[in-house]
Write an enzyme that holds these catalytic residues in place. Structure first.
Site, PDB file in Angstrom:
ATOM      1  N   GLU A  75      62.092 -83.221  83.446  1.00  8.68           N
ATOM      2  CA  GLU A  75      60.932 -83.221  82.546  1.00  8.68           C
ATOM      3  C   GLU A  75      60.527 -84.660  82.192  1.00  8.68           C
ATOM      4  OE1 GLU A  75      63.678 -81.475  82.260  1.00  8.68           O
ATOM      5  OE2 GLU A  75      63.341 -79.510  81.359  1.00  8.68           O
ATOM      6  N   GLY A 129      73.904 -86.811  73.513  1.00  3.22           N
ATOM      7  CA  GLY A 129      72.444 -86.756  73.376  1.00  3.22           C
ATOM      8  C   GLY A 129      71.996 -86.262  72.016  1.00  3.22           C
ATOM      9  N   ARG A 130      72.566 -85.139  71.582  1.00  4.66           N
ATOM     10  CA  ARG A 130      72.114 -84.550  70.311  1.00  4.66           C
ATOM     11  C   ARG A 130      72.692 -85.283  69.094  1.00  4.66           C
ATOM     12  NH1 ARG A 130      75.116 -81.470  73.427  1.00  4.66           N
ATOM     13  NH2 ARG A 130      77.150 -80.706  72.764  1.00  4.66           N
ATOM     14  N   HIS A 154      56.627 -66.357  52.877  1.00  5.51           N
ATOM     15  CA  HIS A 154      55.473 -65.496  53.166  1.00  5.51           C
ATOM     16  C   HIS A 154      55.545 -64.947  54.585  1.00  5.51           C
ATOM     17  CE1 HIS A 154      53.449 -66.628  49.422  1.00  5.51           C
ATOM     18  NE2 HIS A 154      54.195 -67.728  49.589  1.00  5.51           N
ATOM     19  N   LYS A 157      69.343 -77.307  84.628  1.00  9.85           N
ATOM     20  CA  LYS A 157      68.785 -78.466  85.340  1.00  9.85           C
ATOM     21  C   LYS A 157      68.916 -78.247  86.847  1.00  9.85           C
ATOM     22  CE  LYS A 157      69.482 -81.899  81.632  1.00  9.85           C
ATOM     23  NZ  LYS A 157      69.981 -83.184  81.189  1.00  9.85           N
ATOM     24  N   LYS A 177      69.085 -90.510  78.438  1.00  4.63           N
ATOM     25  CA  LYS A 177      70.458 -90.995  78.604  1.00  4.63           C
ATOM     26  C   LYS A 177      70.785 -91.131  80.096  1.00  4.63           C
ATOM     27  CE  LYS A 177      75.120 -89.653  77.222  1.00  4.63           C
ATOM     28  NZ  LYS A 177      75.936 -88.792  76.379  1.00  4.63           N
ATOM     29  N   GLU A 213      73.897 -75.997  70.675  1.00  3.86           N
ATOM     30  CA  GLU A 213      74.345 -76.612  71.924  1.00  3.86           C
ATOM     31  C   GLU A 213      75.807 -77.072  71.787  1.00  3.86           C
ATOM     32  OE1 GLU A 213      71.215 -78.658  74.448  1.00  3.86           O
ATOM     33  OE2 GLU A 213      72.570 -80.324  74.072  1.00  3.86           O
TER      34      GLU A 213
HETATM   35  C1  G6Q Z   1      72.070 -83.216  74.319  1.00  3.10           C
HETATM   36  C2  G6Q Z   1      71.899 -82.625  75.628  1.00  3.10           C
HETATM   37  C3  G6Q Z   1      70.482 -82.550  76.112  1.00  3.10           C
HETATM   38  C4  G6Q Z   1      69.913 -83.893  76.563  1.00  3.10           C
HETATM   39  C5  G6Q Z   1      68.620 -83.641  77.315  1.00  3.10           C
HETATM   40  C6  G6Q Z   1      67.989 -84.925  77.800  1.00  3.10           C
HETATM   41  O1  G6Q Z   1      73.126 -83.345  73.769  1.00  3.10           O
HETATM   42  O2  G6Q Z   1      72.732 -83.240  76.543  1.00  3.10           O
HETATM   43  O3  G6Q Z   1      69.643 -82.007  75.151  1.00  3.10           O
HETATM   44  O4  G6Q Z   1      69.701 -84.723  75.473  1.00  3.10           O
HETATM   45  O5  G6Q Z   1      68.872 -82.794  78.402  1.00  3.10           O
HETATM   46  O6  G6Q Z   1      68.859 -85.631  78.594  1.00  3.10           O
HETATM   47  P1  G6Q Z   1      68.578 -87.134  78.949  1.00  3.10           P
HETATM   48  O7  G6Q Z   1      68.587 -87.926  77.719  1.00  3.10           O
HETATM   49  O8  G6Q Z   1      69.659 -87.519  79.910  1.00  3.10           O
HETATM   50  O9  G6Q Z   1      67.224 -87.179  79.615  1.00  3.10           O
END
Ligand code: G6Q
Length: 543
Positions: A215, A270-271, A387, A507, A209, A356
């Site tokens: 990462e 994002g989520r 199990h 971050k 996003k 989150e």
């Molecule tokens: C989701 C969070 C988080 C995000 C990641 C990746 O709601 O904001 O999990 O999706 O940190 O972020 P980017 O999509 O910006 O790389």
């Protein structure tokens, strides 16, 4: 000023009611004391879903009081505010409109007075074109070979959703394509995936996003280098890289062609982004039609949530029951147990979605809360979990309310796997609710000394969520159901569910330490003593 939930009259009524029934058992409540508590009162059937909540520590009065409490927290008008595009994600000054992404009829959603439907349609069409091109073998690599491997590079919300969905809908996938996901900044993640890929036939999807996440950018740069080295040309990037982002400028700077960028917007969290362009890898895997079917499933549950009265509303009831256990009984965790191997990543996905969103301790007035908020979410598919950790759920000292998710018809026809799977599914909720008494054990002639160990107290609450079959449609319904449960609980706890400042901090902190780990960093470390010591130990022993 938003209300403090536990200071409302409705919460106090609930608390009184809790005091009067907390010592009762599910068995009593269901079978003896309250004959009116028939299954009909505690189950809802809607568009092919059976949501049965009869095995809970509740009476009809509990549900009445919970619904009144939800009313007092203005749940209905908060739902309307979300749909109206109000900036309910206040700390980020954003609207929350992931529901518009799966709107399949021509409804008007707008942000700041501008309709967002044309944007959504435009990106959905782009997704369609790309996925069809890849699936038909018409998307060619730089060397002229058709693409057969897709690698989605992203993390958190840009990874867990599409990964979980692609796994869940594998039965509907094109088996000639292999879809991979790279998320971790542990280099082993990308190395293991690249080992399975041929640069000639691999398409990378960089899903981010912000397009700044450490990462993802590290893995994206590594993949780019791997590809450019192979072709000995940067020109190859246009055939092998796509980006999914809100930050078009950063994508262009990275070197991805404008026509290879699919866009989403800040009103998609994002989520909550699986049904945006972030779902491209899933669409490539199952094709546009099945993806669209999934959107329809989402949309069906979105409409259910938006329009059903609170006492007939599945996500609302799930949220209220969660509140009941979290805040009145003070149970800290909630297990999600899909009896379906295809859903093996669902608990991990939900962990992010729920924890989150509702792992917050400041209310919407900016004050520290004086009550418990989001529970710890965890789980594994059944029967595997049986199990492993079910021992604690059955006989441990902690009570863990659990959701049992099952399917009446199997995806794959085998001999009697499915009946065995479902026999376990039903048996577990029965055992958890009713346990096994000393008398029953005696009747079974169990040795006297062993009886205490074999007693199951029961009285462990569960929800039973039963679908006809795992299809893209029912999968959409399931995910939307949990999304709206999370929304409901955020309102009940008076917290902002759509920001994630805790993630942002991580971050920033990692960026500060990174240069200090370089062998030639000679300045004195400025952390606390414990952290300084650990960093120095690491550097001393790093080859
Ligand atoms: C989701 C969070 C988080 C995000 C990641 C990746 O709601 O904001 O999990 O999706 O940190 O972020 P980017 O999509 O910006 O790389």
């Amino acid at each position: 000023m938003y209300k403090n939930p536990i200071e409302t009259k409705e919460y106090k009524d609930l608390k009184k009611h809790y005091n009067s029934i907390q010592k009762d058992s599910i068995r009593d409540l269901l079978e003896e004391k309250n004959k009116e508590n028939t299954l009909d009162n505690f189950s809802i059937e809607s568009d092919g879903i059976l949501f049965d909540f009869s095995k809970n520590l509740i009476t009809k009065e509990t549900i009445n009081l919970l619904v009144k409490f939800a009313d007092s927290m203005n749940l209905k008008s908060e739902i309307d505010r979300m749909y109206a595009g109000k900036k309910i994600n206040k700390t980020e000054d954003r609207a929350v409109l992931h529901t518009a992404l799966r709107e399949t009829e021509d409804k008007q959603y707008s942000v700041d007075g501008t309709s967002i439907m044309p944007l959504i349609e435009q990106e959905r069409n782009k997704m369609k074109n790309i996925s069809e091109k890849v699936r038909l073998g018409k998307w060619k690599g730089y060397g002229g070979n058709a693409i057969t491997s897709i690698v989605n590079i992203g993390i958190g919300g840009s990874d867990l959703g599409p990964l979980m969905a692609t796994e869940a809908l594998k039965a509907y996938s094109d088996r000639n394509l292999s879809i991979h996901y790279v998320s971790n900044v542990d280099g082993s993640d990308i190395m293991e995936v690249l080992a399975k890929c041929n640069p000639e036939t691999t398409l990378f999807i960089i899903a981010s996003k912000t397009f700044t996440t450490q990462e993802t950018m590290t893995n994206a740069n590594f993949a780019r280098e791997w590809l450019v080295n192979h072709f000995d040309s940067t020109e190859a990037v246009s055939n092998h890289f796509l980006a999914l982002s809100t930050n078009i400028e950063a994508v262009i700077k990275f070197g991805i062609d404008k026509e290879n960028i699919l866009e989403f917007w800040d009103w998609v969290g994002g989520r909550y982004s699986l049904t945006s362009v972030i779902g491209l890898s899933t669409m490539i895997s199952i094709g546009y039609d099945k993806f669209y079917e999934m959107l329809k499933g989402f949309n069906s549950m979105d409409n259910h949530f938006r329009h059903k009265p609170l006492n007939e509303n599945i996500p609302v009831l799930m949220g209220l029951l969660g509140f009941w256990y979290n805040n009145l009984f003070e149970f800290d965790t909630h297990a999600v147990l899909p009896y379906c191997q295809y859903l093996h990543r669902f608990p991990a996905y939900l962990q992010q979605g729920d924890m989150e969103s509702n792992g917050k301790s400041i209310d919407r007035n900016g004050n520290k809360v004086n009550y418990s908020t989001g529970p710890i979410i965890w789980g594994e598919p059944g029967t595997n979990g049986q199990h492993a950790f079910y021992q604690l759920i059955h006989q441990g000292t902690k009570i863990i309310p659990s959701d049992f998710i099952g399917y009446i018809n199997p995806t794959n026809s085998t001999d009697d796997h499915h009946e065995k799977l479902m026999a376990n599914y039903f048996a577990q909720t029965e055992a958890l609710a009713f346990g096994k008494s000393i008398d029953e054990l005696k009747q079974e002639n169990i040795e006297k000394e062993l009886i205490p160990f074999k007693v199951f107290e029961g009285n462990r609450p569960t929800n039973t969520i039963l679908f006809n079959k795992l299809t893209p449609y029912t999968f959409g319904q399931l995910i939307s159901m949990y999304e709206h449960k999370i929304f409901t609980q955020g309102i009940l706890w008076n917290i902002y569910s759509f920001d994630q400042w805790g993630v942002e901090l991580g971050k920033v902190l990692a960026k500060k330490i990174l240069p200090e780990l370089k062998y030639n960093f000679s300045e004195k470390l400025q952390h606390d003593e414990s952290t300084n010591k650990l960093i120095n130990y690491y550097k001393k022993n790093r080859n």
